[in-house]
Design a protein around this motif. Sequence first.
Motif, mmCIF file in Angstrom:
data_model
loop_
_atom_site.group_PDB
_atom_site.id
_atom_site.type_symbol
_atom_site.label_atom_id
_atom_site.label_comp_id
_atom_site.label_asym_id
_atom_site.label_seq_id
_atom_site.Cartn_x
_atom_site.Cartn_y
_atom_site.Cartn_z
ATOM 1 N N SER A 1 -80.747 7.751 -33.020
ATOM 2 C CA SER A 1 -82.168 8.233 -33.188
ATOM 3 C C SER A 1 -82.276 9.580 -32.655
ATOM 4 N N VAL A 2 -81.841 9.882 -31.557
ATOM 5 C CA VAL A 2 -81.967 11.227 -30.913
ATOM 6 C C VAL A 2 -81.478 12.269 -31.660
ATOM 7 N N ILE A 3 -79.837 12.096 -31.946
ATOM 8 C CA ILE A 3 -79.276 12.605 -32.566
ATOM 9 C C ILE A 3 -79.878 13.024 -34.013
ATOM 10 N N GLY A 4 -80.468 11.870 -34.622
ATOM 11 C CA GLY A 4 -80.801 12.234 -36.174
ATOM 12 C C GLY A 4 -82.152 13.183 -36.132
ATOM 13 N N ILE A 5 -82.824 12.917 -34.928
ATOM 14 C CA ILE A 5 -84.156 13.824 -34.770
ATOM 15 C C ILE A 5 -83.780 15.130 -34.678
ATOM 16 N N ILE A 6 -82.656 15.449 -33.542
ATOM 17 C CA ILE A 6 -82.371 16.742 -33.290
ATOM 18 C C ILE A 6 -81.776 17.333 -34.931
ATOM 19 N N CYS A 7 -80.948 16.513 -35.424
ATOM 20 C CA CYS A 7 -80.528 17.130 -36.696
ATOM 21 C C CYS A 7 -81.751 17.622 -37.649
ATOM 22 N N LEU A 8 -82.635 16.729 -37.588
ATOM 23 C CA LEU A 8 -83.762 16.893 -38.686
ATOM 24 C C LEU A 8 -84.649 18.227 -38.106
ATOM 25 N N LEU A 9 -84.991 18.279 -36.874
ATOM 26 C CA LEU A 9 -85.331 19.601 -36.401
ATOM 27 C C LEU A 9 -84.709 20.910 -36.871
ATOM 28 N N VAL A 10 -83.565 20.813 -36.467
ATOM 29 C CA VAL A 10 -82.504 22.001 -36.736
ATOM 30 C C VAL A 10 -82.585 22.200 -38.441
ATOM 31 N N PHE A 11 -82.605 21.353 -39.002
ATOM 32 C CA PHE A 11 -82.642 21.313 -40.577
ATOM 33 C C PHE A 11 -84.104 21.917 -41.010
ATOM 34 N N ILE A 12 -85.039 21.551 -40.342
ATOM 35 C CA ILE A 12 -86.263 22.264 -40.753
ATOM 36 C C ILE A 12 -86.314 23.581 -40.240
ATOM 37 N N ALA A 13 -85.881 23.974 -39.069
ATOM 38 C CA ALA A 13 -85.893 25.205 -38.623
ATOM 39 C C ALA A 13 -85.290 26.104 -39.389
ATOM 40 N N ILE A 14 -84.022 25.479 -39.952
ATOM 41 C CA ILE A 14 -83.132 26.412 -40.852
ATOM 42 C C ILE A 14 -83.906 26.888 -41.970
ATOM 43 N N VAL A 15 -84.361 25.652 -42.667
ATOM 44 C CA VAL A 15 -85.252 25.730 -44.047
ATOM 45 C C VAL A 15 -86.275 26.651 -44.012
ATOM 46 N N ASN A 16 -86.954 26.770 -43.108
ATOM 47 C CA ASN A 16 -88.526 27.443 -42.600
ATOM 48 C C ASN A 16 -88.059 28.789 -42.152
ATOM 49 N N GLY A 17 -86.887 29.125 -41.642
ATOM 50 C CA GLY A 17 -86.541 29.995 -41.111
ATOM 51 C C GLY A 17 -86.870 31.623 -41.884
#
Length: 44
Positions: free
Chosen positions: A28-44
């Motif tokens: 779950s923690v790994i998934g949440i971190i990946c999701l947050l990184v993805f969101i940061a990249i998309v909104n970058g």
Amino acid sequence: MADHKHGEMDIQVQEKTFDGFVKATTYSVIGIICLLVFIAIVNG
């Protein structure tokens, strides 16, 4: 009341449950971190 003797209880079920909890938490923690990184990249 029965006398308690340390180390005689069978704890295999509790150990399996705890191992499952640790695995689920880790994934779950790994998934949440990946999701947050993805969101940061998309909104970058």
